[in-house]
Design an enzyme around this catalytic site. Structure first.
Site, PDB file in Angstrom:
ATOM      1  N   LYS A  49       0.843  -1.209   0.000  1.00 39.42           N
ATOM      2  CA  LYS A  49       0.000   0.000   0.000  1.00 39.42           C
ATOM      3  C   LYS A  49       0.880   1.261   0.000  1.00 39.42           C
ATOM      4  CE  LYS A  49      -3.729  -2.464   2.238  1.00 39.42           C
ATOM      5  NZ  LYS A  49      -4.425  -2.884   3.451  1.00 39.42           N
ATOM      6  N   GLN A  93      -4.798  -1.466   9.787  1.00 40.75           N
ATOM      7  CA  GLN A  93      -4.658  -2.804   9.194  1.00 40.75           C
ATOM      8  C   GLN A  93      -5.189  -3.874  10.157  1.00 40.75           C
ATOM      9  OE1 GLN A  93      -3.444  -3.466   6.013  1.00 40.75           O
ATOM     10  NE2 GLN A  93      -4.099  -5.563   6.451  1.00 40.75           N
ATOM     11  N   ASP A 116     -11.354   2.507   4.008  1.00 44.32           N
ATOM     12  CA  ASP A 116     -11.702   1.088   3.903  1.00 44.32           C
ATOM     13  C   ASP A 116     -13.205   0.889   3.742  1.00 44.32           C
ATOM     14  OD1 ASP A 116      -9.573  -0.681   3.856  1.00 44.32           O
ATOM     15  OD2 ASP A 116      -9.214  -0.526   6.017  1.00 44.32           O
TER      16      ASP A 116
END
Ligand code: NDP
Length: 301
Positions: A49, A93, A116
């Site tokens: 990422k 995460q 997200d």
């Protein structure tokens, strides 16, 4: 001949289209990634990422608190990031360590920075079809279908898996795109029968090659979201056979990645299918970049 849906090609297209949008912004989009502890798989995801951000000329900041962090300490990190105007996206995460209250942490991310799409506000926005960040993996699947011009309207889509991050949002996106949607899970009575009714079958289970020809309608589109690592040679041989590229790859590296579908069955029976790796996987990060750029566009004058 069944068509291979190439996620890397679509990812490259999506990222290329972002470049002029990023160039138009007065301030480069900023993504903060919080990686707790040292889970090797999470480290790989986060590294890629951060790398993609860099390649696009976006700003990324990585926070790596120790595995012993408390919920309150993590909430403080999120609150600080919420307050920083140059941060457009915050990604925590998963998975988090056991002592951390994951839901409280996800709920603490400001909905407008929730790249997200996991915040309840954004889950609600998706459900009622309002704008907002969509979860990256299912929105990547929608891009793949769109760019390969696979018709969705009026088709029967069957999704195996009902998780909050893949199965449910996938179902909602397909429903908004006018598919007739069935969601299956571990208690579904006749899984193979349900799957065989699918024009578009999505596997999001986490069980290597579980969906086989008995689950596949000839000519259907097979979308394999699963990413499973096999580290036993007998499993690789059972799924792929002895004299195959996968067995050779295993012999070289000691493990291989496999999806939730039997790829040889999918290749033979479907009209189009996604390989693993190289299908849905590459799109997740691309859609994270899209969500971050969109957040920056919304948050900048
Ligand atoms: P979860 O474990 O959260 O959910 C799995 C789902 O599969 C559950 O709904 C479960 O049903 C269902 N399931 C499990 N066993 C069966 C069975 N025997 N028959 C029918 N349904 C079953 O997984 P995720 O949704 O997080 O991930 C799914 C897969 O996608 C994994 O392989 C993961 O690695 C991969 N993934 C890939 C991403 C990418 O970038 N391509 C991103 C995210 C995930 P129930 O609810 O009844 O337990």
């Amino acid at each position: 001949m069944s068509q291979v849906l190439d996620g890397k090609r679509v990812r490259d297209e999506i990222l290329e289209e972002l470049k002029p949008r990023i160039a138009r912004l007065a301030r480069k989009p900023g993504l903060a990634v919080v990686l707790v502890g040292n889970n090797p798989a999470s480290e790989v995801y986060v590294a890629s990422k951060v790398k993609t951000c860099r390649e696009l000329g976006m700003v990324s900041e990585k926070f790596t608190p120790p595995n012993t962090i408390t919920t309150d300490e993590l909430l403080q990190i999120v609150a600080d990031l919420n307050a920083r105007p140059e941060i457009d996206g915050i990604l925590v995460q998963m998975p988090l360590p056991k002592q951390v209250d994951t839901q409280r942490v996800l709920d603490a991310v400001a909905p407008e920075k929730d790249v997200d799409g996991f915040h309840p506000t954004n889950v609600g926005n998706l459900s009622i079809g309002r704008p907002g960040p969509r979860p990256c993996t299912p929105s990547g699947v929608m891009e793949l279908l769109k760019r390969y011009k696979i018709p969705v309207t009026g088709k029967h889509a069957v999704i195996v898996g009902r998780s909050d991050i893949v199965g449910k949002p996938m179902a909602m996106l397909l429903l908004h795109a006018h598919a007739t949607v069935t969601i299956c899970h571990s208690r579904t009575a006749d899984l193979a029968g349900e799957c065989r009714r699918a024009d578009i079958l999505v596997g999001a289970i986490g069980k290597p090659a579980m969906l086989t020809r008995e689950h596949m309608k000839p000519g259907a589109v097979m979308i394999d979201v699963g990413i499973n690592r096999l580290d036993k040679r007998e499993d690789v041989v059972r799924i792929f056979g002895e004299k195959t590229e996968k067995a050779a790859a295993f012999d070289k590296r000691g493990s291989v990645l496999v999806g939730d579908m039997q790829p040889y069955d999918a290749a033979e029976i479907s009209s189009a299918w996604t390989p693993v790796p190289g299908g849905v996987g590459p799109l997740t990060i691309a859609m994270l970049m899209v969500n971050t750029v969109e957040s920056a566009e919304r948050r900048q004058p």
